[in-house]
Design a protein around this motif. Structure first.
Motif, PDB file in Angstrom:
ATOM      1  N   ALA A  39     -35.757  16.258  19.149  1.00 51.71           N
ATOM      2  CA  ALA A  39     -35.315  16.832  20.428  1.00 51.71           C
ATOM      3  C   ALA A  39     -35.868  18.244  20.567  1.00 51.71           C
ATOM      4  N   THR A  40     -36.300  18.587  21.787  1.00 49.12           N
ATOM      5  CA  THR A  40     -36.828  19.923  22.069  1.00 49.12           C
ATOM      6  C   THR A  40     -36.187  20.468  23.341  1.00 49.12           C
ATOM      7  N   LEU A  41     -36.494  21.700  23.651  1.00 49.49           N
ATOM      8  CA  LEU A  41     -35.907  22.354  24.823  1.00 49.49           C
ATOM      9  C   LEU A  41     -36.263  21.647  26.125  1.00 49.49           C
ATOM     10  N   LYS A  42     -37.399  20.961  26.168  1.00 48.91           N
ATOM     11  CA  LYS A  42     -37.774  20.269  27.414  1.00 48.91           C
ATOM     12  C   LYS A  42     -36.768  19.176  27.780  1.00 48.91           C
ATOM     13  N   ASP A  43     -35.937  18.785  26.823  1.00 49.27           N
ATOM     14  CA  ASP A  43     -34.925  17.768  27.105  1.00 49.27           C
ATOM     15  C   ASP A  43     -33.759  18.309  27.921  1.00 49.27           C
ATOM     16  N   ILE A  44     -33.623  19.648  27.988  1.00 52.55           N
ATOM     17  CA  ILE A  44     -32.453  20.197  28.677  1.00 52.55           C
ATOM     18  C   ILE A  44     -32.764  21.295  29.691  1.00 52.55           C
ATOM     19  N   ILE A  45     -33.997  21.816  29.704  1.00 46.87           N
ATOM     20  CA  ILE A  45     -34.324  22.844  30.693  1.00 46.87           C
ATOM     21  C   ILE A  45     -35.714  22.558  31.260  1.00 46.87           C
ATOM     22  N   VAL A  47     -37.657  24.533  33.473  1.00 44.19           N
ATOM     23  CA  VAL A  47     -38.319  25.686  34.084  1.00 44.19           C
ATOM     24  C   VAL A  47     -39.694  25.850  33.440  1.00 44.19           C
ATOM     25  N   PRO A  48     -40.776  25.794  34.224  1.00 40.96           N
ATOM     26  CA  PRO A  48     -42.106  25.894  33.626  1.00 40.96           C
ATOM     27  C   PRO A  48     -42.462  27.318  33.199  1.00 40.96           C
ATOM     28  N   GLY A  49     -43.268  27.422  32.146  1.00 48.50           N
ATOM     29  CA  GLY A  49     -43.847  28.700  31.747  1.00 48.50           C
ATOM     30  C   GLY A  49     -42.952  29.641  30.983  1.00 48.50           C
ATOM     31  N   ILE A  50     -41.794  29.167  30.517  1.00 44.42           N
ATOM     32  CA  ILE A  50     -40.900  30.052  29.765  1.00 44.42           C
ATOM     33  C   ILE A  50     -40.983  29.754  28.275  1.00 44.42           C
ATOM     34  N   TYR A  51     -40.637  30.777  27.486  1.00 41.75           N
ATOM     35  CA  TYR A  51     -40.672  30.659  26.036  1.00 41.75           C
ATOM     36  C   TYR A  51     -39.420  31.315  25.463  1.00 41.75           C
ATOM     37  N   ALA A  52     -39.055  30.870  24.268  1.00 41.57           N
ATOM     38  CA  ALA A  52     -37.876  31.431  23.617  1.00 41.57           C
ATOM     39  C   ALA A  52     -38.171  32.823  23.077  1.00 41.57           C
ATOM     40  N   ALA A  53     -37.227  33.726  23.262  1.00 44.00           N
ATOM     41  CA  ALA A  53     -37.299  35.071  22.692  1.00 44.00           C
ATOM     42  C   ALA A  53     -36.587  35.021  21.346  1.00 44.00           C
ATOM     43  N   GLY A  54     -37.331  34.706  20.305  1.00 43.53           N
ATOM     44  CA  GLY A  54     -36.732  34.479  19.001  1.00 43.53           C
ATOM     45  C   GLY A  54     -36.499  32.995  18.803  1.00 43.53           C
ATOM     46  N   ARG A  55     -35.728  32.668  17.789  1.00 47.99           N
ATOM     47  CA  ARG A  55     -35.514  31.263  17.484  1.00 47.99           C
ATOM     48  C   ARG A  55     -34.091  31.051  16.979  1.00 47.99           C
ATOM     49  N   LEU A  56     -33.734  29.791  16.929  1.00 48.24           N
ATOM     50  CA  LEU A  56     -32.457  29.376  16.367  1.00 48.24           C
ATOM     51  C   LEU A  56     -32.746  28.099  15.598  1.00 48.24           C
ATOM     52  N   ASP A  57     -32.317  28.036  14.358  1.00 47.37           N
ATOM     53  CA  ASP A  57     -32.681  26.913  13.501  1.00 47.37           C
ATOM     54  C   ASP A  57     -32.291  25.569  14.099  1.00 47.37           C
ATOM     55  N   TYR A  58     -33.030  24.557  13.709  1.00 45.47           N
ATOM     56  CA  TYR A  58     -32.812  23.173  14.140  1.00 45.47           C
ATOM     57  C   TYR A  58     -31.367  22.738  13.942  1.00 45.47           C
ATOM     58  N   ASP A  59     -30.761  23.154  12.821  1.00 45.34           N
ATOM     59  CA  ASP A  59     -29.401  22.728  12.500  1.00 45.34           C
ATOM     60  C   ASP A  59     -28.338  23.765  12.884  1.00 45.34           C
ATOM     61  N   TYR A 112     -33.255  33.432  30.904  1.00 48.32           N
ATOM     62  CA  TYR A 112     -32.479  32.189  30.873  1.00 48.32           C
ATOM     63  C   TYR A 112     -31.652  32.157  29.597  1.00 48.32           C
ATOM     64  N   LEU A 113     -30.356  31.948  29.757  1.00 50.71           N
ATOM     65  CA  LEU A 113     -29.434  31.830  28.636  1.00 50.71           C
ATOM     66  C   LEU A 113     -29.115  30.358  28.461  1.00 50.71           C
ATOM     67  N   LEU A 114     -29.347  29.835  27.288  1.00 48.98           N
ATOM     68  CA  LEU A 114     -29.215  28.403  27.042  1.00 48.98           C
ATOM     69  C   LEU A 114     -28.360  28.163  25.810  1.00 48.98           C
ATOM     70  N   HIS A 115     -27.496  27.159  25.884  1.00 53.63           N
ATOM     71  CA  HIS A 115     -26.679  26.758  24.739  1.00 53.63           C
ATOM     72  C   HIS A 115     -27.399  25.628  24.016  1.00 53.63           C
ATOM     73  N   LYS A 116     -28.139  25.997  22.968  1.00 53.21           N
ATOM     74  CA  LYS A 116     -28.920  25.012  22.224  1.00 53.21           C
ATOM     75  C   LYS A 116     -28.014  24.102  21.406  1.00 53.21           C
ATOM     76  N   PRO A 117     -28.207  22.798  21.537  1.00 50.76           N
ATOM     77  CA  PRO A 117     -27.401  21.878  20.721  1.00 50.76           C
ATOM     78  C   PRO A 117     -27.869  21.842  19.261  1.00 50.76           C
ATOM     79  N   TYR A 118     -27.025  21.286  18.436  1.00 52.96           N
ATOM     80  CA  TYR A 118     -27.353  20.984  17.043  1.00 52.96           C
ATOM     81  C   TYR A 118     -28.499  19.974  17.018  1.00 52.96           C
ATOM     82  N   ARG A 119     -29.376  20.132  16.033  1.00 52.89           N
ATOM     83  CA  ARG A 119     -30.518  19.243  15.849  1.00 52.89           C
ATOM     84  C   ARG A 119     -31.426  19.200  17.072  1.00 52.89           C
ATOM     85  N   MET A 120     -31.758  20.383  17.562  1.00 55.91           N
ATOM     86  CA  MET A 120     -32.769  20.538  18.606  1.00 55.91           C
ATOM     87  C   MET A 120     -33.652  21.715  18.216  1.00 55.91           C
TER      88      MET A 120
END
Length: 197
Positions: A24-30, A32-44, A5-13
């Motif tokens: 705000a977390t990813l559950k606010d925009i996606i 799909v159960p049972g998925i996890y981020a491959a790496g991270r992207l800072d909150y800001d 899943y490719l997702l465009h993470k907003p600022y301050r999430m």
């Protein structure tokens, strides 16, 4: 065969699905159960985040040994001169060691949606954009690199991770791809028609 899943993470999430501070977390925009981020992207920071339920795929994407290059559009304070750009390309000395050489080029202002909330800066302060590609993932690395050369980052948008691109995804949107081969020799994939905003 895996789904990515490719997702465009907003600022301050946050790049996770739960938070005990009400942010705000990813559950606010996606959804799909049972998925996890491959790496991270800072909150800001904003931009491309990859998610899957395939643990081996997460490892192949996020493990630094696999050196998936990450590309960012970076709005910085001021206008870096050639010497500053060259320093980023060669590697700069941060507290945790010298960075690997980066690919860096100046950008015309990209056609991106205004950030919400907008960036606060002095009207008389010039800004410019850089495209920076790194092959390592230290904590807040790009921000520290631009600060080191005297041009603090104002806005950071990740546009690519390895072969995957942010293009076509507005803030908060996601799409899925079915992978038919390991990413190290990823030659075929199909893009699912499912798309959310």
């Amino acid at each position: 065969m895996s789904t990515l899943y490719l997702l465009h993470k907003p600022y301050r999430m946050l790049s996770q699905f739960t938070d005990d501070q009400g942010r705000a977390t990813l559950k606010d925009i996606i959804d799909v159960p049972g998925i996890y981020a491959a790496g991270r992207l800072d909150y800001d920071s904003e931009g491309l985040l990859l998610l899957t339920d395939d643990g081996e795929l997460i490892h192949r994407i996020s493990d630094p040994r696999h050196k998936q290059p990450k590309t960012y559009w970076v709005q910085v304070e001021g206008e870096p001169n050639d010497k500053a750009i060259d320093a980023l390309r060669k590697g700069v000395a941060l507290k945790d060691g010298v960075t690997r050489p980066a690919r860096v080029q100046r950008l015309m202002e990209p056609a991106v949606a205004p950030r919400k909330p907008p960036i606060r800066r002095r009207a008389e302060t010039k800004v410019s954009w850089l495209e920076i590609t790194i092959s390592e993932g230290r904590n807040r690395q790009v921000r520290r690199m631009t600060a080191h050369i005297g041009h603090p980052t104002l806005r950071l948008i990740r546009t690519a991770i390895g072969p995957w691109q942010l293009s076509g995804l507005a803030t908060g949107q996601w799409r899925s791809e079915t992978l038919h081969a390991p990413i190290k020799r990823r030659s075929t994939f199909s893009r699912a028609s499912r798309r959310r905003s």
